[in-house]
Scaffold this motif. Structure first.
Motif, PDB file in Angstrom:
ATOM      1  N   SER A   1      20.833  -7.333  -6.484  1.00  0.00           N
ATOM      2  CA  SER A   1      20.364  -6.307  -7.258  1.00  0.00           C
ATOM      3  C   SER A   1      21.461  -4.657  -6.243  1.00  0.00           C
ATOM      4  O   SER A   1      21.499  -3.905  -7.283  1.00  0.00           O
ATOM      5  CB  SER A   1      18.219  -6.208  -6.815  1.00  0.00           C
ATOM      6  OG  SER A   1      18.011  -7.488  -6.757  1.00  0.00           O
ATOM      7  N   GLY A   2      21.250  -5.244  -4.845  1.00  0.00           N
ATOM      8  CA  GLY A   2      22.035  -3.932  -4.485  1.00  0.00           C
ATOM      9  C   GLY A   2      23.123  -3.303  -5.104  1.00  0.00           C
ATOM     10  O   GLY A   2      24.025  -2.267  -5.756  1.00  0.00           O
TER      11      GLY A   2
ATOM     12  N   ARG B   1      22.788  -7.762   7.084  1.00  0.00           N
ATOM     13  CA  ARG B   1      21.483  -7.923   7.435  1.00  0.00           C
ATOM     14  C   ARG B   1      21.652  -9.159   7.337  1.00  0.00           C
ATOM     15  O   ARG B   1      20.543 -10.391   7.763  1.00  0.00           O
ATOM     16  CB  ARG B   1      19.937  -7.205   6.843  1.00  0.00           C
ATOM     17  CG  ARG B   1      19.860  -5.849   7.138  1.00  0.00           C
ATOM     18  CD  ARG B   1      19.382  -4.927   6.576  1.00  0.00           C
ATOM     19  NE  ARG B   1      17.708  -6.690   6.635  1.00  0.00           N
ATOM     20  CZ  ARG B   1      16.998  -6.221   5.737  1.00  0.00           C
ATOM     21  NH1 ARG B   1      16.700  -4.492   4.754  1.00  0.00           N
ATOM     22  NH2 ARG B   1      15.953  -6.952   5.393  1.00  0.00           N
ATOM     23  N   GLU B   2      22.473  -9.586   6.053  1.00  0.00           N
ATOM     24  CA  GLU B   2      22.008 -11.316   5.178  1.00  0.00           C
ATOM     25  C   GLU B   2      22.715 -11.835   6.393  1.00  0.00           C
ATOM     26  O   GLU B   2      22.616 -13.558   6.742  1.00  0.00           O
ATOM     27  CB  GLU B   2      22.827 -11.496   4.404  1.00  0.00           C
ATOM     28  CG  GLU B   2      21.610 -10.738   2.847  1.00  0.00           C
ATOM     29  CD  GLU B   2      20.202 -11.258   3.188  1.00  0.00           C
ATOM     30  OE1 GLU B   2      19.926 -12.642   2.889  1.00  0.00           O
ATOM     31  OE2 GLU B   2      19.597 -10.260   2.660  1.00  0.00           O
TER      32      GLU B   2
ATOM     33  N   THR C   1      22.738 -17.439  -6.570  1.00  0.00           N
ATOM     34  CA  THR C   1      23.170 -15.935  -7.479  1.00  0.00           C
ATOM     35  C   THR C   1      24.635 -15.030  -7.222  1.00  0.00           C
ATOM     36  O   THR C   1      24.575 -14.306  -7.355  1.00  0.00           O
ATOM     37  CB  THR C   1      22.225 -15.662  -5.921  1.00  0.00           C
ATOM     38  OG1 THR C   1      22.953 -15.780  -4.674  1.00  0.00           O
ATOM     39  CG2 THR C   1      21.291 -15.251  -6.167  1.00  0.00           C
TER      40      THR C   1
ATOM     41  N   SER D   1      21.821 -13.086  -1.784  1.00  0.00           N
ATOM     42  CA  SER D   1      20.484 -13.618  -1.830  1.00  0.00           C
ATOM     43  C   SER D   1      20.310 -12.368  -3.076  1.00  0.00           C
ATOM     44  O   SER D   1      20.882 -11.559  -3.329  1.00  0.00           O
ATOM     45  CB  SER D   1      19.410 -12.803  -0.436  1.00  0.00           C
ATOM     46  OG  SER D   1      20.131 -10.908   0.142  1.00  0.00           O
ATOM     47  N   TYR D   2      18.674 -12.399  -3.103  1.00  0.00           N
ATOM     48  CA  TYR D   2      18.820 -10.989  -4.878  1.00  0.00           C
ATOM     49  C   TYR D   2      18.630 -10.136  -4.496  1.00  0.00           C
ATOM     50  O   TYR D   2      18.872  -9.509  -5.099  1.00  0.00           O
ATOM     51  CB  TYR D   2      17.243 -11.568  -5.193  1.00  0.00           C
ATOM     52  CG  TYR D   2      17.670 -13.156  -6.242  1.00  0.00           C
ATOM     53  CD1 TYR D   2      18.718 -13.455  -7.363  1.00  0.00           C
ATOM     54  CD2 TYR D   2      16.818 -14.696  -5.265  1.00  0.00           C
ATOM     55  CE1 TYR D   2      17.953 -14.585  -7.951  1.00  0.00           C
ATOM     56  CE2 TYR D   2      17.239 -15.877  -5.424  1.00  0.00           C
ATOM     57  CZ  TYR D   2      18.297 -15.372  -7.087  1.00  0.00           C
ATOM     58  OH  TYR D   2      18.282 -16.777  -7.613  1.00  0.00           O
ATOM     59  N   ARG D   3      18.772  -9.738  -2.718  1.00  0.00           N
ATOM     60  CA  ARG D   3      18.710  -8.811  -3.205  1.00  0.00           C
ATOM     61  C   ARG D   3      19.983  -7.587  -2.753  1.00  0.00           C
ATOM     62  O   ARG D   3      20.519  -6.507  -3.035  1.00  0.00           O
ATOM     63  CB  ARG D   3      18.252  -8.347  -0.867  1.00  0.00           C
ATOM     64  CG  ARG D   3      16.733  -8.792  -1.303  1.00  0.00           C
ATOM     65  CD  ARG D   3      16.033  -8.084   0.291  1.00  0.00           C
ATOM     66  NE  ARG D   3      14.733  -8.026   0.470  1.00  0.00           N
ATOM     67  CZ  ARG D   3      14.135  -7.819   2.062  1.00  0.00           C
ATOM     68  NH1 ARG D   3      14.785  -8.061   3.089  1.00  0.00           N
ATOM     69  NH2 ARG D   3      12.938  -7.292   1.225  1.00  0.00           N
ATOM     70  N   GLN D   4      21.444  -8.394  -2.235  1.00  0.00           N
ATOM     71  CA  GLN D   4      22.806  -8.652  -2.505  1.00  0.00           C
ATOM     72  C   GLN D   4      22.898  -7.869  -3.593  1.00  0.00           C
ATOM     73  O   GLN D   4      23.572  -6.850  -4.303  1.00  0.00           O
ATOM     74  CB  GLN D   4      23.259  -9.268  -1.758  1.00  0.00           C
ATOM     75  CG  GLN D   4      23.281  -9.133  -0.547  1.00  0.00           C
ATOM     76  CD  GLN D   4      24.137 -10.679   0.020  1.00  0.00           C
ATOM     77  OE1 GLN D   4      24.288 -11.207  -0.377  1.00  0.00           O
ATOM     78  NE2 GLN D   4      24.919  -9.997   1.337  1.00  0.00           N
TER      79      GLN D   4
ATOM     80  N   LEU E   1      23.258  -4.262   3.879  1.00  0.00           N
ATOM     81  CA  LEU E   1      22.034  -5.051   3.402  1.00  0.00           C
ATOM     82  C   LEU E   1      23.722  -6.764   3.044  1.00  0.00           C
ATOM     83  O   LEU E   1      22.866  -7.819   4.545  1.00  0.00           O
ATOM     84  CB  LEU E   1      22.526  -5.527   1.775  1.00  0.00           C
ATOM     85  CG  LEU E   1      21.584  -4.549   0.971  1.00  0.00           C
ATOM     86  CD1 LEU E   1      21.926  -4.454  -0.308  1.00  0.00           C
ATOM     87  CD2 LEU E   1      20.408  -4.754   1.667  1.00  0.00           C
ATOM     88  N   ASP E   2      24.412  -6.206   3.324  1.00  0.00           N
ATOM     89  CA  ASP E   2      25.501  -8.160   3.846  1.00  0.00           C
ATOM     90  C   ASP E   2      25.297  -8.081   4.882  1.00  0.00           C
ATOM     91  O   ASP E   2      25.537  -9.372   5.732  1.00  0.00           O
ATOM     92  CB  ASP E   2      26.466  -7.744   3.386  1.00  0.00           C
ATOM     93  CG  ASP E   2      27.734  -6.846   1.550  1.00  0.00           C
ATOM     94  OD1 ASP E   2      26.466  -8.277   1.458  1.00  0.00           O
ATOM     95  OD2 ASP E   2      28.578  -7.580   1.294  1.00  0.00           O
TER      96      ASP E   2
END
Length: 123
Positions: free
Chosen positions: A72-73, A114-115, A62, A67-70, A111-112
């Motif tokens: 994507s965010g 949470r990861e 990535t 993560s892909y959420r980070q 987001l960071d």
């Protein structure tokens, strides 16, 4: 107008960059403090400042994002800022950027956080 790769020419631009970074750090500390309070820590402020991230958990798939959420965010935030800049002008642009950019920075810090919390719970 400066290029994206050049350093800011004006002191105001430096303050904006430093303010964004400070907002990100304060957001991470706030989320860590709130989590420590929920878990019943005796010293939630100390726990928030003691939070550490493992840099070994970063993956190359990535592009350095965990993560892909980070990822994507980050992309959605950048596209949102570009759309605001491209579609607005004058005072509306400035006021929207003063509202949108801090919200995006705090969302990315969440987001960071949470990861990092997920990585700590796996260990």
């Amino acid at each position: 107008m400066t290029l994206a790769r050049s350093f800011p020419d004006d002191a105001t631009e430096w303050w904006i960059f430093l303010g964004s970074f400070a907002l990100y750090v304060l957001g991470r500390w706030f989320f860590a403090w709130r989590q420590a309070r929920r878990e019943g820590d005796d010293h939630p402020v100390r726990a928030a400042f003691a939070e550490e991230d493992d840099s070994d958990a970063m993956t190359a798939a990535t592009g350095g994002f965990r993560s892909y959420r980070q990822f994507s965010g980050f992309i959605v935030g950048a596209v949102t800022v570009v759309l605001v800049v491209a579609l607005t002008d004058g005072r509306l642009r400035v006021s929207l950027l003063w509202v949108v950019v801090p919200l995006l920075v705090v969302a990315l810090s969440y987001l960071d956080f949470r990861e990092a919390r997920k990585a700590r719970s796996r260990v």
